[in-house]
Design a protein around this motif. Structure first.
Motif, PDB file in Angstrom:
ATOM      1  N   THR A  23     -14.911  -1.733  -0.391  1.00 32.54           N
ATOM      2  CA  THR A  23     -14.137  -1.680   0.841  1.00 32.54           C
ATOM      3  C   THR A  23     -13.855  -3.086   1.151  1.00 32.54           C
ATOM      4  OG1 THR A  23     -16.055  -1.135   2.131  1.00 32.54           O
ATOM      5  CG2 THR A  23     -14.805   0.550   1.332  1.00 32.54           C
ATOM      6  N   LYS A  24     -13.801  -3.330   2.594  1.00 33.72           N
ATOM      7  CA  LYS A  24     -13.496  -4.340   3.364  1.00 33.72           C
ATOM      8  C   LYS A  24     -14.229  -5.853   2.371  1.00 33.72           C
ATOM      9  CE  LYS A  24     -13.744  -7.152   7.633  1.00 33.72           C
ATOM     10  NZ  LYS A  24     -13.844  -7.094   9.036  1.00 33.72           N
ATOM     11  N   GLY A  25     -13.500  -6.647   2.136  1.00 38.27           N
ATOM     12  CA  GLY A  25     -14.071  -7.919   1.729  1.00 38.27           C
ATOM     13  C   GLY A  25     -13.862  -8.022   0.083  1.00 38.27           C
ATOM     14  N   PHE A  26     -13.566  -6.867  -0.483  1.00 40.56           N
ATOM     15  CA  PHE A  26     -13.201  -6.700  -2.003  1.00 40.56           C
ATOM     16  C   PHE A  26     -11.847  -6.275  -2.579  1.00 40.56           C
ATOM     17  CE2 PHE A  26     -17.751  -6.554  -0.820  1.00 40.56           C
ATOM     18  CZ  PHE A  26     -18.290  -7.298  -1.896  1.00 40.56           C
ATOM     19  N   VAL A  27     -11.547  -6.611  -3.754  1.00 43.63           N
ATOM     20  CA  VAL A  27     -10.213  -6.501  -3.939  1.00 43.63           C
ATOM     21  C   VAL A  27      -9.955  -5.176  -4.785  1.00 43.63           C
ATOM     22  CG1 VAL A  27      -9.332  -8.890  -4.113  1.00 43.63           C
ATOM     23  CG2 VAL A  27     -10.386  -7.907  -6.171  1.00 43.63           C
ATOM     24  N   TYR A  28     -10.960  -4.263  -4.859  1.00 41.17           N
ATOM     25  CA  TYR A  28     -10.850  -3.085  -5.329  1.00 41.17           C
ATOM     26  C   TYR A  28     -10.144  -1.951  -4.365  1.00 41.17           C
ATOM     27  CZ  TYR A  28     -14.580  -3.988  -8.856  1.00 41.17           C
ATOM     28  OH  TYR A  28     -15.264  -4.644  -9.716  1.00 41.17           O
ATOM     29  N   GLU A  29      -9.381  -1.187  -4.807  1.00 42.34           N
ATOM     30  CA  GLU A  29      -8.535  -0.339  -4.040  1.00 42.34           C
ATOM     31  C   GLU A  29      -8.992   0.151  -2.475  1.00 42.34           C
ATOM     32  OE1 GLU A  29      -5.128   0.888  -5.401  1.00 42.34           O
ATOM     33  OE2 GLU A  29      -6.009  -0.861  -6.098  1.00 42.34           O
ATOM     34  N   GLY A  30     -10.175   0.376  -2.417  1.00 37.88           N
ATOM     35  CA  GLY A  30     -10.819   0.717  -1.099  1.00 37.88           C
ATOM     36  C   GLY A  30     -10.868  -0.515  -0.042  1.00 37.88           C
ATOM     37  N   GLY A  31     -10.606  -1.544  -0.516  1.00 40.00           N
ATOM     38  CA  GLY A  31     -10.687  -2.873   0.231  1.00 40.00           C
ATOM     39  C   GLY A  31      -9.191  -3.323   0.612  1.00 40.00           C
ATOM     40  N   ILE A  32      -8.240  -3.128  -0.324  1.00 38.76           N
ATOM     41  CA  ILE A  32      -6.917  -3.396  -0.068  1.00 38.76           C
ATOM     42  C   ILE A  32      -5.724  -2.450  -0.190  1.00 38.76           C
ATOM     43  CG2 ILE A  32      -7.184  -5.897  -0.941  1.00 38.76           C
ATOM     44  CD1 ILE A  32      -6.202  -5.041  -3.896  1.00 38.76           C
ATOM     45  N   ARG A  33      -5.935  -1.157  -0.620  1.00 35.68           N
ATOM     46  CA  ARG A  33      -5.032  -0.311  -0.416  1.00 35.68           C
ATOM     47  C   ARG A  33      -5.060   0.325   1.061  1.00 35.68           C
ATOM     48  NH1 ARG A  33      -2.446   3.933  -3.865  1.00 35.68           N
ATOM     49  NH2 ARG A  33      -3.639   3.117  -5.656  1.00 35.68           N
ATOM     50  N   VAL A  34      -4.083   0.343   1.740  1.00 41.33           N
ATOM     51  CA  VAL A  34      -3.934   0.616   3.251  1.00 41.33           C
ATOM     52  C   VAL A  34      -3.177   1.702   3.500  1.00 41.33           C
ATOM     53  CG1 VAL A  34      -4.940  -1.547   4.017  1.00 41.33           C
ATOM     54  CG2 VAL A  34      -2.592  -1.366   3.820  1.00 41.33           C
ATOM     55  N   PRO A  35      -3.197   2.270   4.631  1.00 44.04           N
ATOM     56  CA  PRO A  35      -2.290   3.137   5.250  1.00 44.04           C
ATOM     57  C   PRO A  35      -0.754   2.392   5.719  1.00 44.04           C
ATOM     58  CG  PRO A  35      -4.068   3.062   6.832  1.00 44.04           C
ATOM     59  CD  PRO A  35      -4.509   2.345   5.738  1.00 44.04           C
ATOM     60  N   MET A  36       0.148   3.160   5.463  1.00 42.40           N
ATOM     61  CA  MET A  36       1.511   2.338   5.854  1.00 42.40           C
ATOM     62  C   MET A  36       2.409   3.531   6.232  1.00 42.40           C
ATOM     63  SD  MET A  36       3.640  -0.183   5.937  1.00 42.40           S
ATOM     64  CE  MET A  36       5.197  -0.726   5.415  1.00 42.40           C
ATOM     65  N   LEU A  37       3.241   3.485   7.174  1.00 41.72           N
ATOM     66  CA  LEU A  37       4.326   4.357   7.629  1.00 41.72           C
ATOM     67  C   LEU A  37       5.416   3.346   8.255  1.00 41.72           C
ATOM     68  CD1 LEU A  37       4.607   5.374  11.027  1.00 41.72           C
ATOM     69  CD2 LEU A  37       2.411   6.305  10.437  1.00 41.72           C
ATOM     70  N   VAL A  38       6.641   3.814   8.087  1.00 47.01           N
ATOM     71  CA  VAL A  38       7.541   3.216   8.706  1.00 47.01           C
ATOM     72  C   VAL A  38       8.656   4.340   9.271  1.00 47.01           C
ATOM     73  CG1 VAL A  38       9.709   1.606   8.460  1.00 47.01           C
ATOM     74  CG2 VAL A  38       7.536   1.459   6.969  1.00 47.01           C
ATOM     75  N   ASN A  39       9.153   4.296  10.498  1.00 45.23           N
ATOM     76  CA  ASN A  39       9.629   5.077  11.253  1.00 45.23           C
ATOM     77  C   ASN A  39      10.855   4.679  12.065  1.00 45.23           C
ATOM     78  OD1 ASN A  39      10.267   6.729  13.903  1.00 45.23           O
ATOM     79  ND2 ASN A  39       9.093   8.070  12.944  1.00 45.23           N
ATOM     80  N   TRP A  40      12.103   5.045  11.660  1.00 45.00           N
ATOM     81  CA  TRP A  40      13.448   4.457  12.100  1.00 45.00           C
ATOM     82  C   TRP A  40      14.364   5.615  12.351  1.00 45.00           C
ATOM     83  CZ3 TRP A  40      16.918   0.119   9.886  1.00 45.00           C
ATOM     84  CH2 TRP A  40      17.705  -0.378  10.737  1.00 45.00           C
ATOM     85  N   PRO A  41      14.296   6.108  13.560  1.00 45.13           N
ATOM     86  CA  PRO A  41      15.092   7.824  13.612  1.00 45.13           C
ATOM     87  C   PRO A  41      16.687   7.256  13.309  1.00 45.13           C
ATOM     88  CG  PRO A  41      13.749   7.445  15.573  1.00 45.13           C
ATOM     89  CD  PRO A  41      13.706   5.988  14.800  1.00 45.13           C
ATOM     90  N   GLY A  42      17.047   8.220  12.555  1.00 46.48           N
ATOM     91  CA  GLY A  42      18.645   8.261  11.865  1.00 46.48           C
ATOM     92  C   GLY A  42      18.796   7.482  10.985  1.00 46.48           C
ATOM     93  N   LYS A  43      17.908   6.354  10.544  1.00 46.46           N
ATOM     94  CA  LYS A  43      18.160   5.431   9.546  1.00 46.46           C
ATOM     95  C   LYS A  43      16.932   5.884   8.189  1.00 46.46           C
ATOM     96  CE  LYS A  43      20.817   2.960  11.855  1.00 46.46           C
ATOM     97  NZ  LYS A  43      20.843   3.465  13.209  1.00 46.46           N
ATOM     98  N   ILE A  44      16.016   6.118   8.707  1.00 47.66           N
ATOM     99  CA  ILE A  44      14.761   6.440   7.474  1.00 47.66           C
ATOM    100  C   ILE A  44      14.899   8.017   7.588  1.00 47.66           C
ATOM    101  CG2 ILE A  44      12.406   6.370   6.873  1.00 47.66           C
ATOM    102  CD1 ILE A  44      12.531   3.605   7.965  1.00 47.66           C
ATOM    103  N   LYS A  45      15.129   8.558   6.429  1.00 44.70           N
ATOM    104  CA  LYS A  45      15.133  10.231   6.451  1.00 44.70           C
ATOM    105  C   LYS A  45      13.777  10.467   6.706  1.00 44.70           C
ATOM    106  CE  LYS A  45      16.069  13.938   3.302  1.00 44.70           C
ATOM    107  NZ  LYS A  45      16.410  14.386   1.815  1.00 44.70           N
TER     108      LYS A  45
END
Length: 507
Positions: free
Chosen positions: A354-376
């Protein structure tokens, strides 16, 4: 014939229209960066215990990125790369660095009282950042939360690096107390109504660890996340009539386990009684560690909802792009029960993963983008991208020139539902935790560990078949390994800072 008054009215009307069009063509940007929030710690990624309804709603009404990565597995370098658009083979700050040549920087109490000892190694003031680019394009820019890229009396303070306004922790180690003795507002040290309690402080020797009252000294008056949140809302209010960029670098849910008691009452009922945490790993002890940690994430979620409500109240929602992500994977220490919460699910959990390491648990993170009317609404993308892609994305969004030396690649087309040319690969190197490198290329992931021991051994994983990275396929696909190793050699450049150099790579 037009009289003088009519002419003036037409000119004023034209200027007003142009001003409105300029604002509408430059959307407000709110970038919310959680601190140590794991991929599996939000509801939209499958979390079942911790409630994140506001974040989940933003995700449901926007776009979810399932293949989004931080640029480094710990705080300072990830934030540097976010702001500069450079990956860890080129960035100035590549690890956490307390700038030790100044003196007793590891003494929390001395640093709290002496700004000459507080803070981390500074970014040079001439560094080009997202904030500077936005300033140059008519934006008011603010950061609220945790900085970590330059001590208070150094050149690397936020107001030297593109931000018009700053409120929060300058020093990420001072953030190891959520009831700190002070915060910073621009260049001014703001004293709070809290006593100085050093993070390694334990319970009194005669205290009953099962009695909640034994922990009172770790819950004081001024809770930093609440104070910062008020400033974030005020920044939006104060800049509602012009384009603005708010970088909300929340300290939640980074340790220590601290939250006002009323925030965790519901989780105490859900989780029930639990074993106390004794503070043995350098963080404060806590009577209800699971309930506290869950409450910290839910408080972050509540604050995200209040940011959105403020935008709606001001009529700014449709002209505001909101991004919510994390600086790295979840922690493995300090009383956090990562197995109980499945913090890195569906990736591997715990120390080394996890934190401190370059395996997926350390670097894959949640991500969302919201923009009403522009992003479906209600869309999901598996586009592979990273924190250092935000700079070129924002440049393209506002029509600014993308710096030629960026390692990032704009994903604006993906946001708008258009065809997107993917990265050929993503690259990481990390000089701490033994020295590491990693490359993501399509479904393949290459990892090197223990470079500081002189070991050059490349592991290879098929992320589609093996997202937990449990089966090393390097011996079966030597040609893929060779390509990955060529990328590692190409993307690494020796750091100008000795602490970040890796001798095994020829530095």
């Amino acid at each position: 014939m037009m009289n003088k008054l009519s002419f003036i009215l037409i000119v004023l009307f034209s200027l007003a229209c142009n001003s409105k069009e300029t604002h509408l063509s430059k959307p407000n940007i709110v970038l919310i960066l959680a601190d140590d929030l794991g991929y599996g710690e939000v509801g939209y990624n499958g979390q079942e215990i911790i409630q994140t309804p506001q974040i989940d709603q933003l995700a449901a009404e926007g776009k979810i990125f399932t293949n989004f990565y931080t640029a480094a597995p710990v705080c300072a370098p990830a934030r540097c790369m976010l702001l500069t658009g450079l990956h860890s083979g080129h960035a100035y700050i590549r690890g956490n660095d307390e700038w030790r040549e100044r003196g007793e920087v590891w003494d929390y109490a001395k640093a709290a009282n002496d700004p000459n000892l507080e803070g981390q190694r500074p970014l040079p003031s001439g560094t080009l950042t997202i904030a500077k680019i936005l300033q140059q394009n008519g934006y008011q820019t603010g950061i609220v939360g945790k900085w970590g890229l330059g001590a208070p009396l150094s050149e690397g303070i936020p107001t030297n690096l593109g931000f018009d306004y700053f409120y929060g922790y300058n020093c990420q180690r001072q953030a190891h107390n959520l009831y700190p003795p002070h915060l910073w507002e621009n260049e001014t040290k703001i004293l709070l109504n809290n006593q100085l309690v050093v993070p390694s402080t334990k319970l009194d020797s005669l205290a009953d660890p099962m009695d909640p009252s034994s922990y009172k000294r770790f819950q004081q008056t001024d809770y930093a996340p609440d104070l910062m949140h008020e400033k974030a809302l005020a920044f939006i209010e104060n800049n509602k009539d012009q384009p603005f960029f708010l970088y909300y670098a929340s300290p939640l849910p980074h340790l220590p386990l601290q939250v006002p008691s009323e925030n965790m009452e519901d989780y105490q009922k859900v989780i029930g009684d639990e074993q106390y945490y004794d503070g043995s790993k350098g963080y404060f002890p806590n009577r209800y560690p699971r309930a506290t940690y869950a409450a910290m994430i839910s408080l972050l979620d509540k604050q995200v909802g209040e940011i959105r409500a403020k935008l709606e109240d001001l009529g700014l929602s449709e002209n505001t792009l909101i991004i919510v992500t994390s600086d790295n994977g979840p922690t493995y220490t300090g009383g956090v029960d990562f197995d109980y919460f499945k913090s890195s699910d569906p990736f591997s959990n715990g120390y080394g993963r996890t934190k401190g390491f370059v395996y997926e648990g350390g670097i894959r993170v949640p991500m969302l983008v919201n923009w009403p009317g522009k992003i479906k609404s209600g869309t999901v993308t598996d586009h592979v991208s990273a924190l250092y892609d935000l700079l070129p994305t924002i440049c393209e969004l506002i029509g600014a020139k993308i710096p030629v030396d960026t390692d990032g690649k704009s994903f604006l087309s993906t946001l708008l539902g258009k065809r997107q040319e993917p990265h050929k690969y993503l690259y990481w190197e990390f000089p701490e935790y033994g020295g590491q490198q990693a490359v993501r290329m399509g479904k393949w992931k290459a990892v090197r560990q223990n470079l500081k021991e002189g070991k050059i051994q490349t592991e290879l994983f098929d992320l589609e078949a093996d997202p937990k990275e449990l089966h090393d396929l390097a011996s079966q696909f030597p040609e893929i390994v060779s390509k990955m190793e060529e990328i590692m050699k190409k993307e690494h450049s020796p750091s100008s800072i000795e602490r970040f150099r890796l001798e095994a790579l020829g530095d």
